[in-house]
Write a protein that holds these residues in place. Structure first.
Motif: not given
Ligand code: CA
Ligand code: CA
Ligand code: CA
Length: 257
Positions: A11, A13-14, A40-42, A83, A87
């Motif tokens: 991952d 992506t921040a 966040d994406n996660v 995350d 990030n």
């Protein structure tokens, strides 16, 4: 997603930047902060809090209380989200907050000669006519009041009157050490002075007299309520013998700007 078996998903992506950083309360030594959640994406796992550019703590919630600060000093705060892959988001808005200073409760010693700074909630047990410079009660003395004036509930109207008086609302500061002079009847249910939490009216600490007109000093440790919005309440619901209360020199560490 087409991921080879056994390969880790990395991952990179921040989280989004935390928004609306603001101060929810403060004392002379602490500042409470709150902000709106990042996405966040996660998944966001927490937030890091920076004071004057240095990290001072982290939390998984969207609020933080920074403590151990110096009175009357301006601090700059920012927050970043993080995350599970470490990030870090960009910096939130920068917020400047000045800690308070500790002052006295308004007219805490009744030296104005009246009830300035105090509010009559109900009844007539406590009125301006009860703020007196009397040093004796007629059949004895002295009161040993602080300064010249004190609140002698009996002075105007005797024992039969009932009523409630309250101070200004304040944020408790300093170490939370409170002390005051109290005299008059001994009845914790009907004759008392209380530290009251403003948000719900709960009486946090209470004290009554000792069936003695002369003053005794009571000390309270209210350290666990520092930062809480409170007021002092003085209650007379008693009508019989010694059905009054005397109060003076109510020392409360109050946060002022
Ligand atoms: Ca992420
Ligand atoms: Ca006084
Ligand atoms: Ca009374």
């Amino acid at each position: 997603m087409n991921v080879p078996t056994g390969a880790a998903v990395i991952d990179t992506t921040a989280p989004t930047i935390p928004g609306n950083l603001s101060s929810t309360s403060k004392t002379d030594t602490s500042i409470s902060l709150a902000w709106s959640a990042s996405s966040d994406n996660v998944g966001v796992t927490g937030y890091r809090i920076y004071r004057n550019g240095t990290e001072v703590g982290s939390t998984s919630t969207t609020s933080f209380k920074d403590t151990g600060l110096t009175a009357n000093t301006t601090y700059t705060f920012t927050v970043k989200a993080i995350d599970a892959a470490n990030n870090l988001s960009g910096l939130s808005n920068s917020l400047q907050v000045k800690t308070g200073i500790v002052g006295a409760l308004a007219n805490h010693d009744f030296e104005s000669g009246n009830l300035t700074g105090w509010t009559i909630v109900s009844g007539n047990a406590f009125g301006a006519g009860d703020v007196t410079t009397d040093v004796n009660w007629g059949w004895g003395g002295p009161f040993n009041q602080s300064g010249s004036y004190h609140l002698w509930g009996y002075k105007d109207g005797g024992d039969s009157q009932v009523g409630v008086l309250k101070s200004e609302t304040f944020t408790l500061g300093g170490t939370g050490a409170i002390d005051f002079l109290i005299g008059g009847g001994n009845d914790l249910n009907n004759l008392y002075i209380a530290l009251v939490r403003a948000s719900d009216g709960v009486e946090l600490l209470k004290a009554t007299g000792s069936n003695n007109e002369a003053y005794s000093r009571i000390q309270w440790n209210a350290a666990s309520y520092v930062g809480t919005s409170c007021y002092i309440k003085i209650v007379d619901s008693a009508t019989g013998g010694f059905g009054h209360l005397n109060v003076d020199d109510v020392n409360v560490p109050v946060v002022t700007n």
